[in-house]
Design a protein around this motif. Structure first.
Motif, PDB file in Angstrom:
ATOM      1  N   PRO B 304      -5.879 -20.508   7.948  1.00  0.00           N
ATOM      2  CA  PRO B 304      -6.897 -21.240   8.713  1.00  0.00           C
ATOM      3  C   PRO B 304      -6.395 -21.444  10.144  1.00  0.00           C
ATOM      4  O   PRO B 304      -5.220 -21.763  10.341  1.00  0.00           O
ATOM      5  N   ALA B 305      -7.277 -21.242  11.121  1.00  0.00           N
ATOM      6  CA  ALA B 305      -6.875 -21.446  12.508  1.00  0.00           C
ATOM      7  C   ALA B 305      -6.481 -22.910  12.703  1.00  0.00           C
ATOM      8  O   ALA B 305      -5.557 -23.223  13.435  1.00  0.00           O
ATOM      9  N   ASP B 306      -7.193 -23.778  12.026  1.00  0.00           N
ATOM     10  CA  ASP B 306      -6.867 -25.198  12.065  1.00  0.00           C
ATOM     11  C   ASP B 306      -6.179 -25.520  10.739  1.00  0.00           C
ATOM     12  O   ASP B 306      -6.808 -25.469   9.686  1.00  0.00           O
ATOM     13  N   SER B 307      -4.902 -25.848  10.804  1.00  0.00           N
ATOM     14  CA  SER B 307      -4.142 -25.963   9.554  1.00  0.00           C
ATOM     15  C   SER B 307      -4.709 -27.046   8.641  1.00  0.00           C
ATOM     16  O   SER B 307      -4.473 -27.030   7.440  1.00  0.00           O
ATOM     17  N   ALA B 308      -5.493 -27.965   9.200  1.00  0.00           N
ATOM     18  CA  ALA B 308      -6.099 -29.001   8.367  1.00  0.00           C
ATOM     19  C   ALA B 308      -7.149 -28.418   7.431  1.00  0.00           C
ATOM     20  O   ALA B 308      -7.601 -29.072   6.492  1.00  0.00           O
ATOM     21  N   LYS B 309      -7.541 -27.171   7.674  1.00  0.00           N
ATOM     22  CA  LYS B 309      -8.617 -26.574   6.872  1.00  0.00           C
ATOM     23  C   LYS B 309      -8.090 -25.741   5.701  1.00  0.00           C
ATOM     24  O   LYS B 309      -8.825 -24.939   5.137  1.00  0.00           O
ATOM     25  N   TYR B 310      -6.831 -25.947   5.363  1.00  0.00           N
ATOM     26  CA  TYR B 310      -6.237 -25.160   4.284  1.00  0.00           C
ATOM     27  C   TYR B 310      -7.035 -25.309   2.985  1.00  0.00           C
ATOM     28  O   TYR B 310      -7.362 -24.317   2.328  1.00  0.00           O
ATOM     29  N   GLU B 311      -7.362 -26.542   2.644  1.00  0.00           N
ATOM     30  CA  GLU B 311      -8.089 -26.780   1.395  1.00  0.00           C
ATOM     31  C   GLU B 311      -9.472 -26.126   1.436  1.00  0.00           C
ATOM     32  O   GLU B 311      -9.953 -25.605   0.444  1.00  0.00           O
ATOM     33  N   ASP B 312     -10.106 -26.191   2.607  1.00  0.00           N
ATOM     34  CA  ASP B 312     -11.422 -25.572   2.755  1.00  0.00           C
ATOM     35  C   ASP B 312     -11.336 -24.072   2.517  1.00  0.00           C
ATOM     36  O   ASP B 312     -12.184 -23.468   1.869  1.00  0.00           O
ATOM     37  N   LEU B 313     -10.278 -23.483   3.052  1.00  0.00           N
ATOM     38  CA  LEU B 313     -10.094 -22.042   2.892  1.00  0.00           C
ATOM     39  C   LEU B 313      -9.881 -21.706   1.427  1.00  0.00           C
ATOM     40  O   LEU B 313     -10.438 -20.745   0.895  1.00  0.00           O
ATOM     41  N   LYS B 314      -9.086 -22.539   0.763  1.00  0.00           N
ATOM     42  CA  LYS B 314      -8.807 -22.312  -0.648  1.00  0.00           C
ATOM     43  C   LYS B 314     -10.105 -22.353  -1.445  1.00  0.00           C
ATOM     44  O   LYS B 314     -10.379 -21.473  -2.268  1.00  0.00           O
ATOM     45  N   GLU B 315     -10.915 -23.368  -1.187  1.00  0.00           N
ATOM     46  CA  GLU B 315     -12.185 -23.501  -1.888  1.00  0.00           C
ATOM     47  C   GLU B 315     -13.089 -22.300  -1.632  1.00  0.00           C
ATOM     48  O   GLU B 315     -13.731 -21.790  -2.543  1.00  0.00           O
ATOM     49  N   ALA B 316     -13.130 -21.884  -0.371  1.00  0.00           N
ATOM     50  CA  ALA B 316     -13.993 -20.755  -0.004  1.00  0.00           C
ATOM     51  C   ALA B 316     -13.546 -19.493  -0.730  1.00  0.00           C
ATOM     52  O   ALA B 316     -14.361 -18.742  -1.274  1.00  0.00           O
TER      53      ALA B 316
END
Lengths: 381, 602
Positions: B304-316
């Motif tokens: 994720p470009a924004d490391s805070a979005k790791y969980e979002d990426l995982k879900e996606a």
């Protein structure tokens, strides 16, 4: 004088007309017919009356008639504007009243009229003393026109004149710029102030297009910086001290109006696309001429409301433009928080990088910091 | 169900020759949908697919056609993905058919994918008949194309329908040809169930919906089924067939029919494409031939470009995987990029599609690392590693030798470009196999190429060297021993793991040099000078320097400028925020991607 004066206001008046647009100019300005100009001045005066009676409740310490080129207007129109200001604003007796002029548009009568209506400072756009450079910028005047203007202005009684110069021009060398600087410095004692800008190529200008097409041969970065560093050294020889990134003055002749911008003084503004700042808010008038003429009192649109952190941020990024820097004690007085509590980390980092200096009560950009001001300012956004 | 009234077929074509448009016309003319109900392209129901003009997942449609003989025929039109990345899925879709319509562009003629797809169809014993599309184009040469089909492919083409799918010309001829030229399915309704899975999708209400072609036997609600490869057993909840864009339940599916099964199946991994569905209590003797476990071919790091979005990426990724069992991912950590995933794809197009879907449908900004193929690392201790991440390469002292995947590539190109295409293949370490002129002016060039030479920018290079005319197809040949090294990039003396990759020792210098040049342009100037070095085994093979910043200042800032200038600084700051910190250097995300395109000829 470089601290914020919250008891006074300033007034900016925008004249969006010019004889011919210069190739680098991205200001809102254009040639116009007499009728449009007349209608505009009428609308402008309406707006001034409104601001003077309804908005501005502090004495004015400065008025700046800028543009565009205000001097393209017939003298009567400028007189009308200044009279309108006097009728509704509390203009301080020693207020600085500046008008921007293009040497190609001035004559004795205009200068006399300006002087008589209380304008006490001229800002002349010269840019360069070399005809080839003037030509490449798309300027309408020659250096001789400028010299003649200075003589006429002195004749009319002006003794506080600013001259705008530019470095980093296409085809310009360090030595040609040095020649411009020395010529201007030795021309007249009434030249008290010099603004020397390093050319910025803006996208939406003919220069921007030429740059994109690879047709603009600009001096390299090293030469550009050489010219910039040379500017302060040479101007100092003639008694001009740098007090802001691009501004130099003989002691006591720093531009009061512009210092207001950098220290957070309130300012009101009238005219097309004119920006004002009061009550912690930034406003802007419409940039659409038709709309403006229809209803100059429509009121400027609110652009942003500054909260505490916004005010602190502006205090830093604007204040650091001044070579004296920002005052640690004033910051604390205004914001009730120590500058170091607010920005200690950033300041420490830039100090160790040699970009900021801390002397006495002031934090200021170092010589190197002035070259990289944006780099520093970004940290305070 | 009277088998003689069923036609199971697909359409094969080179990309852009009009497959999807013809499918639309067939659906329209068979009256299953009114014109109003028609989406522009019924089979391509994902936004992304429509934009790219390709079909990603196979789907099927059942339509009813009243033929000139007065009888009503059931047409099961099975759509096939049109790209080499999905060759296995294509092959399973073909196996579900009895015949195929070959669409050839009347102006372009036979292309590389036309050949690849038609051979695939013939391999599956399908009866193929050609149609010539786009006959209304001024540049159409139907007779030339007919001759070409006969010469090159060797199938009868003189009575091929001449059509314009776009303008609805000649569609009736196609429908009649389907009735007469495609055989009816065979099979025994009462034999033990054997049904081929050719696709499956996940539905949040029904669970997995399995797309099958019943070869023998009967399946209905309550049947206890078993997937022969995965061993999963479930009770059938519903069977039905495919209306356009919806599922229409029916009582049973019998031999020869195409339809779907739902059985409360939770994950796609239980229903692999190519597997055989049979009855748990009365299984068929043998699974259907051709099943293969699908393995990713290309891997890359996705962060994720924004490391805070790791969980979002995982879900996606999890959501995408629900409908795409071939997508592989596992967590990975990079010093430069933080937490992300190593993802495996069927090929570059698959990678592109997943990346775009993540960005578009899940609104994620991603940084992806250079794609890597799977290398086999034979270690001195006798063990073998499948290397999917260059950073995991063992110390050279522990490596006996390495192998890399090789593909058989077929490139079709007009003769003017033969020279430059062969030159490109040579540069990419290709091994010349053969060249034949398939008709006057066009050649089919065959090369063996290392896969890692074609995953970067081979397509682009091919297109630019042939002014867009070359078409290209490949399949995996196997692994070969190769002299490979790991190229590391050091920025300001610090190694950036996300930029390491495996390269042939002879290309190392060239690639290293280009990467340094590219990175020099990408990395913004800092307060200090930044050396960029390419190293192999600790030895610097190329170097560039980002000079120290000299000027970053706004000359003017007056009353009217303040808001605008502030915005400018804010924007710059926002840009900086999105940069990755490696040591004391900030590297823009784009730098990680820009090094993927290094070919000078683009």
């Amino acid at each position: 004088m470089m601290t914020t004066d919250l008891t006074k206001s300033e007034l900016y008046i925008h004249i969006p007309f010019c004889a011919k647009k210069c190739l680098y100019c991205d200001f809102l300005s254009f040639p116009a017919d007499e009728k449009t100009k007349e209608k505009y001045i009428e609308a402008l005066c309406d707006e001034l009356l409104y601001i003077g009676s309804e908005r501005c409740d502090k004495p004015l310490r400065s008025v700046f008639i800028g543009g565009g080129t205000p001097s393209v207007l017939p003298a009567e129109q400028i007189v009308k504007v200044t009279e309108t200001v006097r009728s509704r604003f509390d203009l301080m007796p020693d207020a600085e009243v500046t008008i921007e002029c293009n040497p190609g548009t001035l004559d004795e009568d205009k200068l006399k009229a300006y002087r008589e209506c209380g304008i006490n400072r001229l800002s002349l756009g010269l840019q360069s003393s070399h005809e080839s450079e003037l030509k490449s910028l798309g300027r309408i005047h020659t250096y001789d026109d400028f010299v003649a203007c200075i003589r006429m202005a002195e004749e009319a009684g002006f003794d506080n004149i600013n001259v705008d110069l530019m470095s980093g021009l296409p085809g310009q060398s360090a030595s040609s710029f040095e020649e411009t600087l020395r010529k201007v410095c030795t021309l007249s004692d009434s030249i008290k102030h010099i603004s020397a800008y390093s050319l910025i190529v803006e996208e939406e200008t003919p220069f921007g297009q030429m740059y994109e097409d690879g047709k603009l041969e600009l001096p390299g970065e090293d030469e550009d910086r050489q010219m910039y560093h040379m500017t302060s050294r040479i101007l100092k020889e003639y008694g001009f001290e740098r007090y802001e990134i691009s501004n130099y003055a003989r002691p006591g002749y720093e531009c009061i109006h512009n210092i207001g911008y950098w220290t957070g003084v309130e300012y009101f503004a009238a005219g097309l696309d004119a920006a004002s700042y009061y009550g912690h808010c930034r406003y802007s008038d419409t940039p659409d001429m038709e709309e403006y003429l229809k209803d100059p009192l429509a009121g400027p649109a609110l652009i942003e409301k500054l909260d505490q952190s916004g005010l602190m941020s502006e205090y830093m990024i604007l204040g650091l433009r001044l070579t004296s820097g920002v005052s640690v004690s004033e910051f604390e007085n205004r914001f009730k928080i120590s500058l170091f509590d607010a920005y200690g980390k950033e300041i420490g980092r830039f100090e160790s990088d040699g970009l900021l200096e801390h002397t006495g009560d002031f934090i200021k950009l170092s010589e190197k910091g002035l070259d990289l001001a944006n780099f520093v300012m970004r940290a305070f956004i | 169900m009277d088998k003689s009234l069923i036609r199971n077929f697909c359409i094969v074509a080179h990309i852009d020759h009009g497959k999807s448009t013809l499918a639309d016309r067939i659906i329209e003319k068979t009256g299953l949908l009114t014109a109003r109900e028609m989406q522009e392209q019924v089979l391509d129901n994902m936004e992304l697919e429509r934009e790219r003009g390709i079909t990603i997942k196979s789907q099927a449609v059942r339509t009813v056609y009243k033929a000139n003989d007065g009888k009503e025929y059931i047409f099961n039109l099975i759509d096939t993905p049109g790209h080499v990345d999905f060759n296995y899925e294509v092959s399973r879709s073909l196996a579900a058919c009895d015949g195929a319509i070959l669409v050839v562009d009347a102006a372009q003629g036979v292309e590389a994918q036309t050949l690849a797809n038609v051979y695939l169809a013939l391999d599956h014993n399908l009866d193929v008949f050609p149609v010539i599309n786009k006959i209304d184009l001024p540049s159409a040469e139907p007779q030339r194309v007919k001759d070409e089909i006969e010469d090159v492919i060797g199938i009868e083409a003189q009575d091929a329908p001449l059509i314009s799918a776009k303008n609805g010309i000649g569609i009736e001829d196609v429908l009649e040809a389907v009735v007469h030229k495609i055989p009816a399915p065979k099979g025994d309704d009462s034999a033990p169930l054997s049904a081929l899975i050719f696709d499956s999708i996940y539905d949040s209400y029904k669970g997995v919906i399995v797309f099958v072609r019943v070869m023998d036997g009967t399946v209905k609600k309550g049947t206890k089924i078993k997937m022969m490869a995965t061993g999963a057993c479930e009770e059938v909840v519903e069977v039905g067939y495919f209306g356009a864009g919806r599922f229409i339940p029916c009582d049973e599916l019998t031999a020869g029919m195409v339809g779907y099964i739902t059985a409360s199946i939770k994950t796609l991994s239980e229903t692999e494409v190519g597997d055989t569905v049979t009855e748990a209590d009365n299984p068929c003797a043998q699974p259907l031939p051709g099943y293969k476990k699908v393995q990713p071919v290309v891997y890359c790091g996705v962060y994720p470009a924004d490391s805070a979005k790791y969980e979002d990426l995982k879900e996606a990724l999890e959501k995408l995987q629900l409908n795409d069992a071939s997508l592989f991912f596992e967590p990975e950590t990079s010093l430069a990029l933080g937490f992300g995933f190593r993802c495996g794809f069927l090929g570059l197009l698959h990678l592109d599609i997943i990346q775009e879907r993540l960005e578009r449908e899940y609104d994620l900004d991603l940084v992806t690392t250079a794609p890597s193929v799977v290398y086999k690392v034979y270690k001195t201790d006798g063990s073998v590693i499948d290397l999917t991440n260059p950073s995991n390469l063992p110390d050279p002292s522990e490596i006996e030798y390495m192998e890399e995947p090789i593909v058989n590539a077929e490139i079709m190109v007009t003769k003017d470009f033969v020279g430059s295409i062969m030159e490109l293949c040579q540069q990419r370490r290709g091994r010349y196999v053969s060249m034949e002129y398939i008709e006057a002016g066009r050649a089919l060039i065959k090369y063996e190429l290392p896969l890692n030479e074609i995953i970067y920018d081979f397509f682009d290079a091919l297109k630019s060297r042939s002014r867009g005319y070359a078409s290209f197809d490949y399949d995996l040949k196997g692994y070969e021993k190769s002299s490979l090294v790991k190229l590391d990039i050091l920025i300001n003396k610090e190694q950036v793991d996300a930029l390491s990759f495996i390269v042939h020792s002879e290309s190392a210098y060239e690639r290293g040099r280009k990467m340094c040049e590219k990175l020099k342009d990408e990395i913004p100037r800092h307060l200090f000078e930044i050396p960029i070095q390419a190293c192999v085994g600790g030895r610097v093979i190329a170097r560039e320097t980002v000079k120290a910043m000299r000027k970053d200042v706004l000359a003017k800032c007056y009353g009217g400028d303040i808001t605008r200038k502030k915005k400018l600084l804010e924007k710059q700051k926002e840009g900086k925020k999105r940069m990755r910190q490696v040591g004391s250097v900030e590297i823009p995300q784009s730098a990680f991607m820009s090094v993927l395109k290094l070919d000078d000829d683009n």
